[in-house]
Design an enzyme around this catalytic site. Sequence first.
Site, short mmCIF file in Angstrom:
data_model
loop_
_atom_site.label_atom_id
_atom_site.label_comp_id
_atom_site.label_asym_id
_atom_site.label_seq_id
_atom_site.Cartn_x
_atom_site.Cartn_y
_atom_site.Cartn_z
N CYS A 76 13.78 -43.07 -0.95
CA CYS A 76 14.35 -41.84 -0.39
C CYS A 76 13.26 -40.79 -0.25
O CYS A 76 12.59 -40.45 -1.22
CB CYS A 76 15.46 -41.34 -1.31
SG CYS A 76 16.09 -39.74 -0.82
N CYS A 168 22.07 -41.46 0.98
CA CYS A 168 21.55 -41.58 -0.38
C CYS A 168 21.33 -43.05 -0.73
O CYS A 168 22.17 -43.90 -0.47
CB CYS A 168 22.54 -40.96 -1.35
SG CYS A 168 22.19 -41.31 -3.07
N GLN A 313 34.12 -45.38 -14.27
CA GLN A 313 32.68 -45.59 -14.39
C GLN A 313 32.05 -45.72 -12.99
O GLN A 313 32.62 -46.41 -12.15
CB GLN A 313 32.41 -46.85 -15.19
CG GLN A 313 32.88 -46.76 -16.62
CD GLN A 313 31.97 -45.90 -17.47
OE1 GLN A 313 30.83 -45.63 -17.09
NE2 GLN A 313 32.48 -45.45 -18.60
N TYR A 342 37.39 -42.04 -28.19
CA TYR A 342 36.85 -41.52 -26.92
C TYR A 342 37.12 -42.55 -25.82
O TYR A 342 36.23 -42.97 -25.11
CB TYR A 342 35.34 -41.24 -27.03
CG TYR A 342 34.95 -40.44 -28.23
CD1 TYR A 342 34.89 -39.05 -28.18
CD2 TYR A 342 34.65 -41.06 -29.45
CE1 TYR A 342 34.53 -38.31 -29.29
CE2 TYR A 342 34.30 -40.33 -30.57
CZ TYR A 342 34.24 -38.96 -30.49
OH TYR A 342 33.89 -38.23 -31.60
N GLU A 363 41.90 -40.35 -27.06
CA GLU A 363 41.19 -39.62 -26.00
C GLU A 363 41.78 -38.21 -25.90
O GLU A 363 42.98 -38.01 -26.02
CB GLU A 363 41.35 -40.40 -24.69
CG GLU A 363 41.15 -39.63 -23.40
CD GLU A 363 39.73 -39.12 -23.20
OE1 GLU A 363 38.77 -39.87 -23.46
OE2 GLU A 363 39.59 -37.95 -22.79
N CYS A 464 25.69 -42.60 -24.51
CA CYS A 464 24.96 -42.23 -23.30
C CYS A 464 23.85 -41.25 -23.63
O CYS A 464 23.23 -40.69 -22.74
CB CYS A 464 25.92 -41.64 -22.26
SG CYS A 464 26.87 -40.26 -22.88
N1 SAH Z 1 35.12 -45.56 -22.54
C1 SAH Z 1 35.68 -44.58 -21.65
C2 SAH Z 1 34.73 -43.46 -21.28
C3 SAH Z 1 34.22 -42.65 -22.40
S1 SAH Z 1 33.45 -41.17 -21.85
C4 SAH Z 1 36.14 -45.25 -20.37
O1 SAH Z 1 35.69 -46.31 -20.06
O2 SAH Z 1 36.95 -44.67 -19.68
C5 SAH Z 1 33.82 -40.11 -23.22
C6 SAH Z 1 35.27 -39.69 -23.31
O3 SAH Z 1 35.44 -38.90 -24.48
C7 SAH Z 1 35.73 -38.81 -22.17
O4 SAH Z 1 36.84 -39.42 -21.58
C8 SAH Z 1 36.11 -37.48 -22.83
O5 SAH Z 1 37.22 -36.87 -22.24
C9 SAH Z 1 36.43 -37.91 -24.23
N2 SAH Z 1 36.30 -36.91 -25.31
C10 SAH Z 1 35.44 -35.87 -25.38
N3 SAH Z 1 35.54 -35.25 -26.57
C11 SAH Z 1 36.50 -35.92 -27.27
C12 SAH Z 1 37.04 -35.76 -28.59
N4 SAH Z 1 36.63 -34.79 -29.40
N5 SAH Z 1 37.98 -36.63 -28.99
C13 SAH Z 1 38.41 -37.62 -28.17
N6 SAH Z 1 37.93 -37.81 -26.92
C14 SAH Z 1 36.99 -36.97 -26.48
#
Ligand code: SAH
Length: 511
Positions: A76, A168, A313, A342, A363, A464
Amino acid sequence: MEYSKYQKNDIVTVTIEDIGNDGEGIGKIDGYTLFVKDAIIGDMAEVRITKCKKNYGYARMEKVLIPSSFRVEPKCKLHRQCGGCQIQAMDYKRQLVYKQDKVRNNLLRIGGFTEEQIDAATEPIIGMDEPWHYRNKAQYPVGYDKNGNLITGFYAGRTHDIIANTDCALGAPENKDILEAVLEYMKENHVPAYREKEGTGLVRHVLIRTGFRSGEIMVCLVINGKKLPGEERLVEKLLEVKFPENGESVSAGQKTIRDGAVHKKLVSVSVSVNTEKTNVIMGKEIRVLWGKDRILDALGGINFEISPLSFYQVNPLQTEKLYGLALDYAGLTGKETVWDLYCGIGTISLFMARKAKQVYGVEIIPEAIADAKENARNNGIDNVQFIVGKAEEVLPQFYAGRNMSKALVENASYESGKDEERTVDEQMRHPDVIVVDPPRKGCDEKCLETMLAMQPERIVYVSCDSATLARDLKVLCGGGYELKRVRAVDQFGHSVHVETVVMLSHKKTTA
Ligand code: SAH
């Protein structure tokens, strides 16, 4: 006070010996450290100093004098201006080495692990077979260039100036034709773009999502108003776009998924109303102009329905590898109780549920949990239960035994509350495996503390941000766990981000 011997705007020659956290090159001149954006490790370059501190400064690349052997011709032309890619000029194999080193260094420096511990646990990074056109989602801002021409493209790094670019190298190849159709519709119908400063105009962003497995494409225009003039003409224009058939000019990244057998087809056109003066891209209200309100896609054999607002994702091919690895590290045999903290829309939970006895997902975002529940239902997976709340609040509540009855009522199959050996309460309080996939800031202390108290046999940490990962691992390994396996996965080629999966096991299990 001692002052630096260099000044702003000085031009100096420097050899780049290292790579910084943001992908910048790092070099030294007489012991003075310079951070040089767009410089590649191994380059000898002429650079202009932009900012001076006592012991270090920042500089901009002026001219590469002797190019690094890792320097490649970027795909790019706009990669230096655009905020999306930081290391496109670095050979992809070298990018992977850089990412693996980044994880290693954080485990050493922040995690306090020894080189021997890290080397014994680390497996080689999983790269992409084809690091181009891997993103299934893009949000293009719409606006004007300096001459008042209607454009769409990307924000320049750290600003809201739009760089015109419909092509892109990371996005799906058909995005270009879709964006051009949108611009054509806007010009023909005198539809103004949004002007961010004034808060006037109409079209703010174009969201495009593609199901790489299903081939289904969604286009959503985010507008500063209720309605677009001549909405049916937008739909007509988009329906005229020719999508690649059966592998024809389908990007290699997508081809790998189904050997080129993906039929791309537009299935959804919508608008999202966002009249707020905000950096948040999407509005809450979605109105379908044509077709369905969502697209279908699949990850690891599980179907997902994705609306314009759903989290999903962005690199499906690597996500399958990442979550497949997490599943492998979890070491499930069908008997286990698993917490997935999460959990987002439940991707990992559903991957795990096929191999575990029971999975509990937690979540914070209610909409994501609603999606997770629907995904479980649509796939006929019933040994998973989703709970809305903060991991650091929900987990301690369950551990203290306060939320049990609620969970049992919600899940009818558990009404009896008993299995052969342990009650469901006990299984929830002492699960076999806990999986976490937190945002960049990592896990809350209270969450880590409760995980330690629950004493699962294994903890699988998907991260991440390897700096917060290392910080959290230090706590967990200080509390009775051992670092067993570490593996990085490249989800975002040409950027400096890297995902890591780690498996810890409890010392009592391994002793
Ligand atoms: N494994 C998940 C993505 C995780 S990304 C998937 O495949 O969909 C991280 C996630 O954590 C997000 O969805 C965000 O909303 C959530 N999150 C952030 N802070 C949090 C907390 N304190 N407790 C629970 N979830 C939380």
